[in-house]
Design an enzyme around this catalytic site. Structure first.
Site, PDB file in Angstrom:
ATOM      1  N   CYS A   1       0.925  -1.179   0.023  1.00 41.30           N
ATOM      2  CA  CYS A   1      -0.008  -0.073   0.037  1.00 41.30           C
ATOM      3  C   CYS A   1       0.753   1.084  -0.128  1.00 41.30           C
ATOM      4  O   CYS A   1       1.552   1.538  -0.920  1.00 41.30           O
ATOM      5  CB  CYS A   1      -0.877  -0.013   1.412  1.00 41.30           C
ATOM      6  SG  CYS A   1      -2.383   1.059   0.996  1.00 41.30           S
TER       7      CYS A   1
ATOM      8  N   HIS B   1      -2.991  -5.953   1.376  1.00 38.86           N
ATOM      9  CA  HIS B   1      -2.487  -6.073   2.777  1.00 38.86           C
ATOM     10  C   HIS B   1      -2.105  -7.484   3.249  1.00 38.86           C
ATOM     11  O   HIS B   1      -3.031  -7.856   3.852  1.00 38.86           O
ATOM     12  CB  HIS B   1      -3.342  -5.292   3.854  1.00 38.86           C
ATOM     13  CG  HIS B   1      -3.069  -3.698   3.508  1.00 38.86           C
ATOM     14  ND1 HIS B   1      -2.181  -3.015   4.122  1.00 38.86           N
ATOM     15  CD2 HIS B   1      -3.688  -2.837   2.687  1.00 38.86           C
ATOM     16  CE1 HIS B   1      -2.547  -1.903   3.731  1.00 38.86           C
ATOM     17  NE2 HIS B   1      -3.480  -1.743   2.641  1.00 38.86           N
TER      18      HIS B   1
ATOM     19  N   GLU C   1      -0.477  -8.416   5.480  1.00 37.99           N
ATOM     20  CA  GLU C   1      -0.363  -8.530   7.299  1.00 37.99           C
ATOM     21  C   GLU C   1      -1.681  -8.216   7.832  1.00 37.99           C
ATOM     22  O   GLU C   1      -1.955  -8.378   9.052  1.00 37.99           O
ATOM     23  CB  GLU C   1       0.198  -7.093   7.543  1.00 37.99           C
ATOM     24  CG  GLU C   1      -0.352  -5.668   7.594  1.00 37.99           C
ATOM     25  CD  GLU C   1      -0.270  -5.178   6.268  1.00 37.99           C
ATOM     26  OE1 GLU C   1      -0.121  -5.821   5.361  1.00 37.99           O
ATOM     27  OE2 GLU C   1      -0.608  -3.882   6.300  1.00 37.99           O
TER      28      GLU C   1
END
Ligand SMILES: Nc1ncnc2c1ncn2[C@@H]1O[C@H](COP(=O)(O)OP(=O)(O)O)[C@@H](O)[C@H]1O
Ligand SMILES: [Mg+2]
Lengths: 81, 227, 751, 81
Positions: free
Chosen positions: B88, B197, B199
């Site tokens: 991102c 993302h 994570e």
């Protein structure tokens, strides 16, 4: 104290969805006669000194490295009042 | 063997740094906080540039961060082969820093979009995707306002021809990226940037309804052990 | 020439623009009496904003008192009403602080910035309690979905909340989007923030200890919203000419993000004695409140306030509503450490004054004394009004116009699809997809769940604490139509729904915040609605055992003499012992028993069906049975503890039919159910205290006996499975068709 | 075919966080001599007809209602090449 304007526009080949959205909205709002719209950025820099050649060269460097992303954008620098 | 050390950079306005650190811990590696204003990579084995709105995303996403002191260290280190991933805002910074080609621009919809997105792993020959199968489809969240990948025709052709497209959107393109590109790598394969993302897809309980993001973190471990 | 205290004493008859600043003649007379002379311009600025409706709650105070006097005993309450936000004990050494606040008028003037700064303001309230803000929610009301102005206001508001909240890294875990023509011209933007902190680290807005320094930090001060606090919040727009419209406040979420991290580091370093955010009324409010709650005296040099616009006058500095500013009281020896932390985060900080023991708030400007007042008179001793009120002239007729006579539909399939595709019940994905719900990776539930839920164990990286499995859940609800029909019951139903939404996720409801959105308090009919709603809410809080910890009142939501529906919005916070046991929303897999909890009566007053099918509003809202509500929650929480529930969904707008459809949509799992009563009432009545549950067949008996023990009616309706929603003998609808109808509505309206 | 430029800038009294963030970044990037920066928008409109008074009046109306948010922004309209 001088004021310098840096205009930054997307390169013509890069899609500009903001400009397109405006162009599409205009007829709906009753505006006709506009073919295309492009949206860019305008920076007004207040210089502390005069806008001499040295200062302008510095501004051009700023535009080249920071204010514009030259991968996708073009810029122009000009002095005002 | 001591645990692999993955640096997680915090810029002013970085948001996903804790999340990235937690994901690093989950796979058994050590997360090392790196501060934007330091000229110090603390000898880490790899670097994660997390998402967020560094410097408020003012001017352009990533434009101001790329000049941070830590980047003075990171840019040459990445050139020398240090594994680096940017997700991102991290991806945007990598493009602004010219560690990856092209640029990320305003979503075609003109809206910020947060959704669970199906993507395909197009390239496993990178430091960050070698734990996946070629062509594997996974679900990762995307959440951004400026994720539309653009590049010149030549750059695009070179990315495709060289197998440098790492992740591609499938089942809908959330931002209008050219060729549905969600993530790319550099020539050497040590630097990867992607808009989704990983994570936020590492635990059953929280985040996206998938744990598919773990593969990015196990990849780097595998990479470091193999190396 | 500066209007200092000496000059004010010498020119007692100089006319002052108190009326323009929204102050009544008798209020101005009181100021003169307090000071023993006329106020200086700066003093007038302070009193006019501090005594405005917005800051002093002068019309609402007498009613809000009930929240304290009727409050149920609660051991969880650590800080009650009156501080920036309430704080509740959530166990294992943790505390939560939460509050909801309106930014209605500014969001109409400039939707993006108005809504954005609404989020910014409530986040600073939470920060000022010593907490880390961990999530936001937004309860929104707009005019008709197809109204032209809604197309201006809604996208701007959503973008403002999205941009500001996302930029702060706060997940948005819930909210509401409601359309009703009554909100055209008066949209409601209510923002909630929740924060977490260790129980022993609560910070308060107080300035004790003479000699301590007063530090202003964050953004510099500009001409933002000058006059806003009194003019924007206390007068209707109509009276305001375009030209007098005050400058809009513009938010800088990046600065706010830096402020959050900076404050947390300041707290961790223990260099803050007292702290206050700067919201409406800016420096005026922060200095008077800090001083009034501390030793009582403070000296401030206004010339030291860093300005964005150097031409600002002291009166303007005092009234400026520039965003992203905080004020702290710091011991002199801690100043270097304080400044170093601010510098690390690039947050400008300036010492502007000192705590004194004089009992006076004194301010200087270029060495002249321009303010010299007892701070308590501005902060705490504002006017209090007992506004007259009476039942609205049309109330009896409204209640007599029941929905009994409305034509019942022949085709219930059609009716369900029509409701499901109506703007109020349609999917809010168009809105919620613009919000980051994942950031910080603690979001256990967010849209489309009934309540948002967060785990708390990992919210404070770097802070040592024992492990905890707990989580918190939050929901906000409100129904202006119900409140219009009966404000007493309407407020109770708002609480009941939020309470139920928290309980269906398995969390025990614990505490309440509220935002009371009403018309003009000067209208006795509006004041009656307000009096009834507060009485209803206070009574319901006592019945349900959940105290009000804070909230906000927004008056003057009206255009001309037409007020919005009275709209109390209630937020409930609950705690779940083991967050891993949370109950997901809807039908989570095939082969589960579908169970309806609670009784259904024929209740269509104020219902979504009457609204959508007949544009009808009349009769009485559903009965609010708080005993039943409490029993239902007890069963849900206990069943969650024992792991008996596989999925859940509360029943509210649109009744059982809409709840069934939403439960199917959650994971695309169909269901087949059989009704026992009259199908239309069974499907569309909005009786309260009901929930839909999915239970594993082997857990059903245990669950049913739990319900029996708590006298919660429990009806097996059928089973989950298949790809359609089947109501035996009534209709069948493919889940795909439900989805298409549910998801297409808002994109069709807003692009 | 004429091209009209509409420049939109935040009113002077309105906070410009972007401009401020850029101004604060410049010294760190080694650029000195810039006192203040303000960032605005620049729109390029391609008119289908000539940029006569009627067309410009129309563009001004567009600027007023769509391109600028006059609650917080000022605009200027000018013709180029
Ligand atoms: N403005 C909003 N902001 C964030 N979430 C929202 C908003 N509006 C609706 N939601 C979420 O969308 C879901 C559906 O909303 P709604 O139909 O109003 O729920 P309910 O009827 O159960 O109260 C919920 O999870 C709610 O929290
Ligand atoms: Mg609900």
């Amino acid at each position: 104290m001088a004021r310098v304007i840096v205009d930054v526009m997307l390169k013509p080949e890069i899609l500009d969805p903001q400009g397109q959205a405006i162009a599409r909205a205009l007829p709906r709002l009753g505006f006709s006669g506009v073919g295309a719209v492009r949206q860019g950025k305008r920076f007004e820099l207040e210089l502390e000194g005069p806008a001499d050649e040295a200062a302008l060269a510095e501004v051009r460097k700023m535009a080249e490295t920071l204010l514009a992303n030259t991968v996708i954008e073009d810029y122009t620098v000009r002095v005002t009042e | 063997m001591s645990a692999a050390r993955v640096g997680v950079v915090t810029f002013p306005g970085t948001l996903d740094d804790q999340d990235a650190a937690r994901a690093v811990h989950l796979v058994g590696a050590q997360a090392v906080p790196l501060w934007h204003a330091d000229h110090d990579l603390k000898g880490v084995d790899a670097v994660f540039l997390p998402g967020g709105f560094s410097y408020g995303d003012y001017l352009r996403c990533g434009a101001i961060s790329r000049f941070a002191p830590i980047m003075d260290e990171l840019i040459p280190a990445a050139g020398a082969g240090l594994p680096v991933i940017g997700t991102c805002n991290g991806f945007q910074i990598l493009c602004e820093a010219h560690l990856l080609p092209g640029a990320l621009t305003r979503n075609a919809s003109l809206h910020y979009v947060c959704r669970d997105q199906r993507v395909r792993i197009e390239q496993t020959a990178t430091a960050w995707t070698n734990a996946f199968d070629q062509g594997q489809e996974i679900v990762l969240p995307v959440k951004h306002g400026e994720g539309r990948y653009v590049a010149s025709d030549e750059t695009l052709a070179a990315l495709e021809a060289g197998g440098h497209v790492v992740v591609r959107y499938v089942g809908g393109n959330p931002n209008g990226s050219l060729n549905g590109i969600a993530g790319i790598r550099n020539e050497a394969g040590n630097v990867v940037g992607l808009m989704p993302h990983p994570e936020h897809a590492v635990e059953e309980l929280v985040g996206a309804p998938s744990t598919d993001g773990l593969g990015f973190f196990t990849s780097i471990l595998k990479n470091l052990v193999d190396a | 020439m500066i209007d200092d205290v000496r000059r004010a004493a010498k020119t007692p008859d100089e006319p002052m623009p108190f009326a323009e600043l929204g102050m009544k003649a008798d209020e101005y007379a009181r100021v003169k009496e307090i000071l023993g002379r006329r106020p200086t311009g700066s003093e007038l600025a302070i009193y006019s904003v501090m005594w405005s409706e917005h800051c002093s709650y002068k019309s609402s105070k007498v009613h809000l008192k009930q929240f304290a006097t009727k409050a149920p005993k609660s051991e969880a309450l650590l800080v009650g009403m009156g501080e920036n936000a309430g704080v509740v004990d959530i166990g294992d050494g943790w505390a939560a602080t939460f509050k909801i606040e309106s930014h209605n008028h500014p969001s109409y003037v400039e939707p993006h910035q108005g809504a954005a700064t609404g989020v910014g303001g409530i986040v600073r309230d939470i920060m000022s309690m010593g907490a880390r803000p961990v999530a936001v929610m937004d309860a929104l009301r707009f005019g008709g979905a197809d109204a032209v102005d809604t197309r201006r206001v809604l996208p701007g508001v959503v973008e403002g909340i999205s941009h500001y909240g996302n930029c702060l890294g706060l997940p948005n875990i819930g909210g509401e989007v409601v359309f009703d023509p009554c909100y055209i011209g008066n949209p409601l933007v209510n923002a909630l923030c929740v924060g977490l902190l260790r129980k022993d680290q609560i910070k308060l807005a107080t300035a004790p200890g003479p000699g301590n320094k007063v530090v202003l930090f964050g953004a510099s001060t500009g001409p933002d919203g000058i006059g806003g606090a009194s003019v924007l919040a206390s007068a209707t727009f109509e009276d305001e000419s375009q030209a007098k419209r005050p400058a809009v406040q513009v938010g800088d979420p990046f600065m706010e993000k830096l402020l959050i991290e900076c404050c947390l580091e300041l707290y961790a370093a223990d260099v803050v004695v007292g702290i206050q955010d700067l919201g409406a009324a800016g420096v005026s409010c922060a200095t008077t409140e800090l001083a009034a709650k501390g030793t009582g005296g403070m000296h401030v040099d206004l010339t030291r306030v860093p300005l964005r616009d150097p031409s600002l006058r002291p009166e303007e500095i005092l009234m400026s509503e520039s965003q992203e500013r905080m004020m702290a009281v710091v011991e002199p020896r801690d100043i270097p450490a304080f400044m170093a932390i601010c510098e690390k985060w690039d947050v400008p900080a300036t010492v502007i004054g000192e705590v004194t023991d004089t009992g006076r708030l004194v301010m200087t400007w270029e060495d002249e004394i321009i303010v010299d007042i007892p701070p308590g008179t501005a902060a705490d001793e504002g006017p209090v009004y007992e506004r007259p009120y009476h039942e609205p002239a049309g109330q009896a007729a409204l209640n007599a116009d029941t929905p009994d006579g409305l034509a019942r539909p022949a085709d219930l399939r059609e009716t369900l699809l029509k409701l499901l595709g109506s703007p109020n019940l349609a999917s809010k994905e168009w809105v919620t997809s613009q919000y980051d719900r994942y950031v910080r990776s603690n979001t256990v539930l967010a849209q489309p769940a009934d309540a948002g839920m967060l785990r708390i164990s990992e919210t404070m990286a770097g802070v040592e604490h024992e492990p905890t499995t707990r989580g918190i859940a939050l929901s906000t609800d409100g129904n202006g139509r119900y409140a219009k029909l009966d404000p007493y019951a309407g407020a109770q139903l708002a609480l009941a729904e939020a309470y139920r939404n928290v309980a269906v996720t398995g969390a025990q409801p614990l505490a309440v915040t509220n935002c009371l959105n009403f018309g003009s308090p000067e209208d006795p009919e509006v004041m009656w609605q307000f009096a009834e709603a507060t009485r209803g809410l206070a009574d319901a809080c006592r019945a349900l055992g959940v105290p009000v910890t804070g909230g906000n009142v927004s008056f003057y939501n009206q255009t001309g003499s037409t007020a919005i529906h009275p709209t109390p919005v209630v937020g409930v916070l609950g705690v779940i012992d083991d967050v891993a046991k949370r109950v997901p929303t809807g039908f989570t897999k095939e082969g589960l028993r579908v169970v309806l909890l609670g009784d259904t009566r024929e209740e269509f007053g104020g219902s979504e069906w009457a609204h959508v099918a007949h544009r009808h509003l009349g009769g009485l809202p559903p009965h609010a049975d708080l005993e039943a509500e409490r029993a239902l929650a007890t069963v849900l929480v206990e069943a969650t503890r024992r792991g008996l529930l596989a999925g859940s969904h509360d029943l509210s707008d649109g009744g059982l039919a809409v709840a069934l459809a939403e439960a199917c949509l959650a994971r695309g799992v169909g269901a087949s159910v059989t009704l026992s009563g009259e199908p239309f009432t069974d499907l569309f009545s909005e009786s309260a205290s009901r929930a839909l549950i999915a239970v594993r067949p082997d857990a059903y008996d245990a669950f049913a006996s739990l319900c029996g023990r708590h006298e919660v009616p429990c009806y097996g309706l059928g089973m989950t499975g298949g790809d359609r929603l089947v109501v035996e003998g009534v209709f069948e609808i493919p889940v795909a068709e439900l989805r298409e109808t549910h998801e297409a509505a808002l994109p069709a309206l807003f692009g």
